[in-house]
Design a protein around this motif. Structure first.
Motif, PDB file in Angstrom:
ATOM      1  N   LYS A 261       0.679   4.142  -2.785  1.00 34.69           N
ATOM      2  CA  LYS A 261       0.411   5.547  -2.457  1.00 34.69           C
ATOM      3  C   LYS A 261       1.550   6.456  -2.901  1.00 34.69           C
ATOM      4  O   LYS A 261       1.323   7.612  -3.232  1.00 34.69           O
ATOM      5  CB  LYS A 261       0.148   5.697  -0.961  1.00 34.69           C
ATOM      6  CG  LYS A 261      -1.209   5.122  -0.570  1.00 34.69           C
ATOM      7  CD  LYS A 261      -1.571   5.406   0.860  1.00 34.69           C
ATOM      8  CE  LYS A 261      -2.957   4.842   1.152  1.00 34.69           C
ATOM      9  NZ  LYS A 261      -3.292   4.992   2.577  1.00 34.69           N
TER      10      LYS A 261
ATOM     11  N   LEU B 203      -8.440   2.638  -3.357  1.00 37.67           N
ATOM     12  CA  LEU B 203      -7.514   2.339  -2.274  1.00 37.67           C
ATOM     13  C   LEU B 203      -8.118   1.347  -1.299  1.00 37.67           C
ATOM     14  O   LEU B 203      -9.331   1.200  -1.187  1.00 37.67           O
ATOM     15  CB  LEU B 203      -7.098   3.630  -1.578  1.00 37.67           C
ATOM     16  CG  LEU B 203      -6.358   4.564  -2.541  1.00 37.67           C
ATOM     17  CD1 LEU B 203      -6.248   5.959  -1.975  1.00 37.67           C
ATOM     18  CD2 LEU B 203      -4.988   4.008  -2.887  1.00 37.67           C
TER      19      LEU B 203
ATOM     20  N   THR C 191       0.834  -1.200   0.000  1.00 34.30           N
ATOM     21  CA  THR C 191       0.000   0.000   0.000  1.00 34.30           C
ATOM     22  C   THR C 191       0.869   1.251   0.000  1.00 34.30           C
ATOM     23  O   THR C 191       0.586   2.225  -0.712  1.00 34.30           O
ATOM     24  CB  THR C 191      -0.937  -0.015   1.225  1.00 34.30           C
ATOM     25  OG1 THR C 191      -1.726  -1.204   1.159  1.00 34.30           O
ATOM     26  CG2 THR C 191      -1.844   1.183   1.243  1.00 34.30           C
TER      27      THR C 191
END
Ligand SMILES: Nc1ncnc2c1ncn2[C@@H]1O[C@H](COP(=O)(O)OP(=O)(O)OP(=O)(O)O)[C@@H](O)[C@H]1O
Ligand SMILES: [Mg+2]
Lengths: 330, 257
Positions: free
Chosen positions: A71, A105, A67
């Motif tokens: 990002k 997300l 993640t």
């Protein structure tokens, strides 16, 4: 026949990937959190490249840094070192680069719950610099494509989890981006919803977009991805075409099944190739070319199946997690 | 930019109106709180006191207080709750850049609140028989006030981005704001007089009271100060917000981590 398909399809991919434009290039991304003793290096030098129309599955155990990497690519987390380019622009320097990124997300609501499906599409369209009318039109098309047309006036709050996820993906495509980032897109979905999401991801890639997806469901990754990158403790331990990786971990034993009985002469010939016969089943270890010689021996019996003992991504993943040093590729 | 503004107005309005019961309850509560404040001000002023401009000035102060408070809360609480639910990261994915989006949001939120305030003022003047003046030139000190208010709103928004929990800060801030808007600055003399020009919004509120409650013409010199004050606080607010955005991206904390 699985084998033949695999060969053909990976060859195609390998040939065309070189010609297709690079959509995402991330080089040497590093990110640490915290200070002093509590400093923790979450990502340590991750590089990824994605071409148009390709799907990269980004796999790794919990906390590996997936993640965080996603990002950083999306410009939401600033890397300590390294850089990102999306269609030639760095999202950390030029916000305009975000015009080419769509993202769903992880574990988030990516939508406004009080707004309807339609209203979310229009709002996010404008937020992504699509003129309002065009956003409305594209929104309607996406709702149709995603099978949500009859839900267009339902507030997101009242949609099922699967529909919300589909809508989130639709919204992430409203500005027709070249790169789609999906962080665990099938998390918490039932079998049917997962199937639809998978089919949609395939369609999205077929439209020529590059897709970077993370998942813990390795069957999903196996089915969707052209390439796999596996990250462990912030480092990529392997990155390869999915089928090549699986092949690499598969045995080289073939299992052939024929319809009918093999003659003693055939059985002898098979033994000469190093194969073994068990009723109508033949096991054979050898190169793919000698397999064709073996097939000649079986003529004219009808073939029921030819298959290579095949690892799946789960086995590959588990092996890599146990002993990553063995299989490091530079 | 126009599209963004329309989209934000639409979003603000839909989110506001989707549950009409909430809306009506909100209106009733605000109006009665207002009325209560008004009555207690009247009570404290004493029965023999000649009402008139002083009381009206109090009403103006309260009105401005709720208006700015709402704008600030909308932005700061909005940021906080969107960070928790996850839509905030989607907003920061906008190629327009976050400051522009949040500026459009601030304007949309102002438009909504301003309409509500007008309704409430209409009700209040109906109940109390107050005489407030609304000359068009009012728009000018209003503008300078709102600019300074936005500056504060962006600073609070920055706090929300960094600290995540802003309720406490906002609770305290409410009173600071009340002081700023209700302080009888016209009566300040000596060295503290300079604060009239330096504290956020003060020069504008003074002007608004003059124009709305006392029927005095706009003093252009004072408005110059008020305008400068508004521009300065807005600029500071935007800078602080941009800094908070960078810090949040550095800490990886945009998504409520
Ligand atoms: N904002 C943050 N502040 C501090 N630590 C963080 C932050 N974000 C992530 N981390 C830490 O960095 C590491 C990597 O997290 P990340 O979310 O990237 O993992 P992941 O691969 O996505 O895991 P999962 O499969 O569980 O989603 C974790 O140990 C996590 O606790
Ligand atoms: Mg994750």
């Amino acid at each position: 026949m699985q084998l033949v398909n695999d060969l053909v399809s990976t060859q195609n991919l390998d040939n065309t990937a070189g010609q297709r434009a690079i959509v995402l290039s991330a080089q040497g991304l590093v990110k640490g959190y915290g200070r002093g003793k509590r400093r923790f290096e979450a990502v340590q030098g991750v590089s990824l490249t994605l071409h148009q129309g390709s799907v990269l599955a980004f796999l790794g155990p919990n906390g590996a840094g997936k993640t965080t990497t996603i990002k950083m690519i999306a410009g939401l987390v600033r890397p300590d070192a390294g850089w990102v380019e999306i269609a030639g622009q760095n999202p950390h320097r030029q916000v305009a680069a975000l015009r080419q990124v769509g993202a769903v997300l992880e574990g988030n609501r990516n939508l406004y719950w009080r707004l309807t499906a339609e209203e979310n599409l229009e709002y996010f369209g404008v937020l992504r610099r699509v003129p309002r009318r065009l956003a409305q039109r594209r929104g309607a098309e996406l709702l149709a494509q995603f099978g949500l047309a009859d839900k267009r006036q339902t507030p997101v709050q009242k949609l099922s989890r699967g529909m919300q996820q589909k809508l989130a993906i639709a919204v992430s495509l409203i500005h027709d981006p070249q790169l789609l980032l999906l962080d665990e897109p099938t998390l918490g979905l039932d079998v049917e919803a997962s199937q639809t999401v998978k089919a949609l991801v395939k369609e999205i890639a077929a439209e020529g977009r590059a897709v970077l997806l993370t998942t813990h469901q390795l069957d999903v990754a196996e089915e969707l991805s052209d390439r796999v990158a596996i990250i462990r403790q912030g480092r990529i331990i392997t990155e390869e075409p999915t089928q090549a990786l699986i092949r690499q971990f598969s045995g080289s034993t073939y299992r052939l099944e024929v319809d009918g009985l093999l003659t003693p002469a055939q059985q002898q010939a098979i033994a000469a190739f190093g194969g073994t016969v068990n009723g109508s089943i033949v096991h054979f270890s050898g190169s793919p070319t000698s397999l064709y010689d073996l097939l000649n021996v079986l003529r004219p019996l009808p073939l029921v199946s030819v298959a290579r003992d095949r690892a799946d991504l789960t086995q590959v993943f588990l092996k890599l997690m146990q002993d990553p040093a063995d299989i490091r590729h530079d | 930019m126009i599209d963004l503004l329309i989209a934000e107005l639409k979003r603000t309005w839909i989110q506001f109106i989707r549950y009409p019961a909430e809306v009506i309850a909100g209106l009733v509560i605000i109006t009665s709180v207002f009325y209560g404040l008004f009555l207690s001000a009247q009570y404290m002023a004493g029965p023999n006191f000649a009402f008139g401009d002083r009381l009206d000035a109090v009403v103006v102060g309260y009105v401005l207080w709720t208006l700015t408070l709402y704008i600030i809360n909308d932005i700061a609480i909005g940021l906080q709750s969107e960070s928790q639910t996850g839509t905030l990261e989607q907003v920061f994915l906008s190629p327009l850049g976050a400051p522009r989006v949040f500026f459009a949001r601030a304007i949309a939120s102002l438009a909504l609140r301003l309409s509500l305030i007008v309704i409430i003022i209409a009700i209040l003047t109906g109940i109390t028989g107050s005489q407030l003046a609304f000359p068009p030139v009012l728009a000018l000190p209003m503008l300078s006030l709102v600019m300074a208010g936005y500056g504060l709103a962006f600073i609070m928004g920055a706090c929300a981005l960094i600290f995540k929990r802003v309720q406490q800060i906002l609770g305290v801030f409410q009173f600071v704001l009340l002081f700023l808007l209700a302080a009888p600055v016209e009566e300040w003399n000596g060295p503290i007089e300079i604060l009239r020009y330096l504290l956020p919004m003060l020069p504008s509120t003074g002007l608004l009271r003059d124009v709305m409650a006392r029927g005095i013409d706009l003093n252009w010199g004072d408005f110059g100060w008020a305008f400068l004050n508004g521009v300065a606080y807005l600029a500071v607010g935007l800078l602080v917000f941009a800094w908070a955005e960078r810090t949040a991206k550095h800490n990886g904390s945009l998504g409520g981590y």
